[in-house]
Design a protein around this motif. Structure first.
Motif, PDB file in Angstrom:
ATOM      1  N   ALA A 227     -28.113  -8.571  21.138  1.00 30.62           N
ATOM      2  CA  ALA A 227     -26.904  -8.987  21.845  1.00 30.62           C
ATOM      3  C   ALA A 227     -26.898 -10.498  22.043  1.00 30.62           C
ATOM      4  O   ALA A 227     -25.854 -11.157  21.909  1.00 30.62           O
ATOM      5  CB  ALA A 227     -26.811  -8.279  23.198  1.00 30.62           C
ATOM      6  N   ALA A 231     -24.036 -12.825  20.450  1.00 29.61           N
ATOM      7  CA  ALA A 231     -23.201 -13.639  21.331  1.00 29.61           C
ATOM      8  C   ALA A 231     -23.336 -15.128  21.051  1.00 29.61           C
ATOM      9  O   ALA A 231     -22.395 -15.894  21.234  1.00 29.61           O
ATOM     10  CB  ALA A 231     -23.558 -13.355  22.791  1.00 29.61           C
ATOM     11  N   THR A 653     -24.518  -3.940  18.053  1.00 30.36           N
ATOM     12  CA  THR A 653     -23.976  -5.188  18.606  1.00 30.36           C
ATOM     13  C   THR A 653     -23.101  -5.928  17.600  1.00 30.36           C
ATOM     14  O   THR A 653     -22.338  -6.821  17.983  1.00 30.36           O
ATOM     15  CB  THR A 653     -25.113  -6.116  19.074  1.00 30.36           C
ATOM     16  OG1 THR A 653     -26.039  -6.321  17.996  1.00 30.36           O
ATOM     17  CG2 THR A 653     -25.848  -5.514  20.262  1.00 30.36           C
ATOM     18  N   TRP A 659     -18.455  -4.203  22.396  1.00 26.91           N
ATOM     19  CA  TRP A 659     -18.157  -5.160  23.461  1.00 26.91           C
ATOM     20  C   TRP A 659     -16.931  -4.764  24.279  1.00 26.91           C
ATOM     21  O   TRP A 659     -16.636  -5.396  25.294  1.00 26.91           O
ATOM     22  CB  TRP A 659     -17.967  -6.550  22.870  1.00 26.91           C
ATOM     23  CG  TRP A 659     -19.169  -6.988  22.086  1.00 26.91           C
ATOM     24  CD1 TRP A 659     -19.354  -6.890  20.738  1.00 26.91           C
ATOM     25  CD2 TRP A 659     -20.368  -7.557  22.601  1.00 26.91           C
ATOM     26  NE1 TRP A 659     -20.588  -7.354  20.384  1.00 26.91           N
ATOM     27  CE2 TRP A 659     -21.240  -7.785  21.504  1.00 26.91           C
ATOM     28  CE3 TRP A 659     -20.806  -7.913  23.886  1.00 26.91           C
ATOM     29  CZ2 TRP A 659     -22.508  -8.332  21.653  1.00 26.91           C
ATOM     30  CZ3 TRP A 659     -22.066  -8.466  24.035  1.00 26.91           C
ATOM     31  CH2 TRP A 659     -22.901  -8.668  22.936  1.00 26.91           C
ATOM     32  N   ARG A 668     -23.525  -2.234  28.362  1.00 29.88           N
ATOM     33  CA  ARG A 668     -23.076  -3.588  28.714  1.00 29.88           C
ATOM     34  C   ARG A 668     -23.477  -3.924  30.152  1.00 29.88           C
ATOM     35  O   ARG A 668     -23.849  -5.062  30.454  1.00 29.88           O
ATOM     36  CB  ARG A 668     -21.562  -3.715  28.534  1.00 29.88           C
ATOM     37  CG  ARG A 668     -21.110  -3.624  27.080  1.00 29.88           C
ATOM     38  CD  ARG A 668     -19.692  -4.154  26.908  1.00 29.88           C
ATOM     39  NE  ARG A 668     -18.723  -3.435  27.704  1.00 29.88           N
ATOM     40  CZ  ARG A 668     -18.093  -2.328  27.329  1.00 29.88           C
ATOM     41  NH1 ARG A 668     -18.340  -1.812  26.125  1.00 29.88           N
ATOM     42  NH2 ARG A 668     -17.215  -1.735  28.119  1.00 29.88           N
TER      43      ARG A 668
END
Length: 683
Positions: A227, A231, A653, A659, A668
């Motif tokens: 993650a 991100a 992910t 998400w 999450r």
């Protein structure tokens, strides 16, 4: 809901006094959720097995009938109670120590359950636990969990409290894994798995429960890493180096040796990373002498040719000085300026180097932790290389990286470890591995001898000296210690000078001044010293190709990986090299280490055995490396699960649905609770 159980203080459980709560807090248990997830580390097996299946010395549980009247014998303060019991039609002797109060209960014909150590030759059980079925409460036929306890906490009390917590709050245990992963791997539901870990009906049920929780633990760990990567790689954040492939090929072609195929492959991987506008984060691991340094030199060459500066941080001044000499010579034809920055520089010299770095006149700086001081400022730092990176803490590495605008990072280690474990320990990193020996290198022959064979060792040193070769002689301590009966460097130096008067014997240890250490190494590297007595200050990176013999005194005082590092100081030329370990190990662990060293010189095999002997926390130094502590998973046994969990987390992910979809809300929420996106990048 996932957090509800952890919001209920442990004191709310009936029977948990203030004292008990304090002792539970010391174990890391402060809530009902903590207690429910406080898993046993093993099980006591009270299941009955036929005597014919039990090996001598094994623990056994049997059911029988008292066949003779008991006898009680006393030896000083020790009481010994004996009784014959009929088990499976066989008369077995049961022996209790200091349990005289049982004598009146051992009535003829009464049924009894016995648990203890089986002596097959004597047909005897040394009883650890016994019970009578007519009283109830017998454990026979069960697996009993065993927990880590402390203070006044007992196994029985803790088992009871965990049972109460499961009975009262078990319905609140949430499911964290999405249904598709449960189906894919055939995993039992989370609530059932936790209950079965605490209360397994049989071995296979306990194994399935453990398999479920091992996967969950590793998946959640990998989810954090993946993650973070997902991100933070949405936007370009690094330096896109302008690499001229023809220039790199010309640089490699001009080297005084031919690169191995593994080195070429890794240079291609690094080149690809450095050209991209994302910050490179790569671990380069390879055995001692496998040629990692020249790979890093090519990367440093690329960053300078792109108009950036490079930094190489190493753990010792000796290694920093050696790298500075070799890289200065390598880069001199290309006009690349190399500087050495260590703690022992004069203030004037240090200021000159700092000024040169800040205005960009110095292209590459090599140093120790002196590189991470506040006053070290770069004009444009493009690449950070750390050698023997496990010697630096996570914070130290991060400080150097922050001296640029997301520079590329290349970490190197000569402590080879399985790729999956490398990924786990070093976080969000790509891993490159050199397993190939440089051309012309021969395996190092290793021997283990006892202290009484010193004369033969001295003869070995003389024979190598006659061939024009040199010897490292390592010992654990600098000066005599009353606590440890080990040879020390200063005394050993004096003894070898007397025993080998025809040879020049030098001395090197950590308390010498930098100038003294430099002089000792220069004399040895130039061949004017034949034998160098040293502490482990030479463990990492020191390169003297003419040294063909490594002797380690009191070798059982060293860890396996450290011994392998020491051995790697020889065998760096075409000459046959040797390692002699002098030790009389008292422990089984010490004997196993000596045997492992003589069995193989493969660093990956050595690392595997070191992991078996020490475990990953000790292997890396948990505080330094940040190696995670798992509750259920075992990194040495669960590699395959770790790889699968990593692939699953990466795939999940990468999907936009992860998400946004309510299906993944709990995962999450888990990432949010971990404060994943608030702190420093994973290192």
């Amino acid at each position: 809901m996932a957090n509800d159980l952890f919001a209920i203080p442990i004191e709310q459980l009936r029977g948990v006094s203030t004292q008990k709560a304090g002792e539970l807090h010391a174990l890391g248990v402060s809530s009902v959720g903590d207690l429910i997830e406080y898993y046993p580390f093993r099980y006591e097996d009270y299941r009955i097995r036929p005597l014919i299946e039990v090996k001598d010395g094994e623990k056994i549980t049997v059911e029988g009938q008292v066949a003779t009247l008991p006898s009680l014998q006393r030896y000083g303060r020790t009481a010994r109670l004996l009784c014959r019991v009929t088990v499976e039609g066989m008369l077995v002797t049961a022996v209790w120590f200091n349990r005289g109060f049982l004598k009146d209960q051992l009535e003829m014909g009464r049924h009894i359950h016995l648990t203890g150590k089986w002596d097959a030759r004597r047909r005897q059980i040394t009883v650890a636990e016994s019970s009578f079925p007519d009283r109830g409460g017998a454990k026979t036929g069960t697996l009993q969990p065993v927990y880590s306890v402390g203070g006044s906490l007992t196994q029985a009390w803790l088992r009871k409290k965990i049972d109460e917590a499961l009975n009262q709050y078990g319905a609140m245990i949430p499911e964290l894994l999405p249904a598709e992963l449960l189906d894919k791997h055939g995993l039992m539901p989370r609530r059932e798995a936790i209950v079965r870990l605490h209360r397994p009906e049989n071995t296979s049920e306990g194994q399935e429960a453990r398999r479920r929780m091992v996967y969950e633990e590793l998946f959640l760990f990998e989810l954090k890493l993946q993650a973070y990567r997902a991100a933070n790689r949405k936007q370009p954040d690094g330096i896109a180096h302008q690499v001229n492939n023809d220039e790199v090929r010309a640089f490699v072609s001009a080297l005084p040796f031919t690169l191995t195929d593994a080195q070429k492959q890794i240079i291609n991987e690094i080149t690809y990373d450095m050209k991209r506008p994302y910050a490179m984060n790569r671990l380069l691991q390879g055995d001692v002498g496998s040629g990692k340094t020249i790979v890093s030199a090519v990367a440093l060459y690329m960053t300078v040719r792109s108009g950036n500066q490079g930094a190489l941080m190493v753990p010792t001044e000796i290694l920093a000085e050696q790298h500075a000499r070799s890289l200065s010579k390598l880069f001199e034809p290309y006009g690349i300026q190399v500087a050495l920055l260590t703690g022992s520089l004069t203030e004037r010299k240090r200021k000159d180097i700092l000024a040169s770095l800040q205005i960009g006149l110095t292209d590459i700086v090599i140093g120790t932790h002196a590189l991470i001081q506040d006053d070290v400022v770069f004009r444009r730092l493009g690449l950070v290389v750390t050698d023997e990176q496990h010697r630096f803490g996570v914070n130290q590495r991060s400080v150097l990286r922050r001296k640029g605008l997301n520079p590329d990072v290349l970490m190197m280690t000569a402590t080879p470890i399985p790729r999956t474990l490398a990924i786990t320990v070093f976080g969000d990193m790509d891993v490159s591995t050199i397993k190939e020996r440089p051309k012309g290198r021969k395996p190092i022959l290793t021997y283990w001898v006892k202290h009484g064979m010193m004369d033969r060792v001295l003869g070995f040193i003389r024979r190598e000296a006659e061939l024009g070769h040199q010897t490292f002689f390592i010992c654990p301590l600098i000066e005599e210690s009353e606590k440890l009966d080990v040879q020390n460097a200063i005394d050993l130096h004096a003894q070898l000078r007397q025993a080998l008067p025809e040879l020049a014997v030098g001395l090197l240890h950590g308390r010498m001044t930098p100038a003294e250490k430099e002089a000792a190494m220069v004399e040895f590297a130039a061949g004017r010293t034949t034998v160098l007595v040293s502490t482990t200050v030479i463990e990492v990176g020191v390169d003297v190709p003419n040294a063909t013999l490594m002797v380690v005194m009191d070798a059982d005082r060293f860890g396996l990986s450290q011994l392998h590092q020491l051995r790697g100081r020889v065998g760096r030329s075409e000459h046959q090299s040797y390692c002699v370990l002098i030790a009389d190990p008292k422990s089984e662990n010490g004997q196993e280490r000596m045997q492992a060293m003589t069995d193989t010189d493969d660093g990956f095999e050595i690392a595997r055995r070191d992991l078996e002997l020490r475990g990953p926390g000790d292997f890396f130094g948990t505080k330094q490396s940040g190696v995670p502590e798992f509750r259920v998973a075992n990194l040495m046994e669960d590699f395959a699960v770790l790889e699968q969990a990593r692939d699953d987390a990466a795939a999940l992910t990468a999907e936009s649905e992860f998400w946004t979809s309510p299906r993944y809300e709990r995962l999450r929420a888990f990432l949010s609770r971990e404060a994943l996106f608030d702190g420093e990048p994973l290192d």
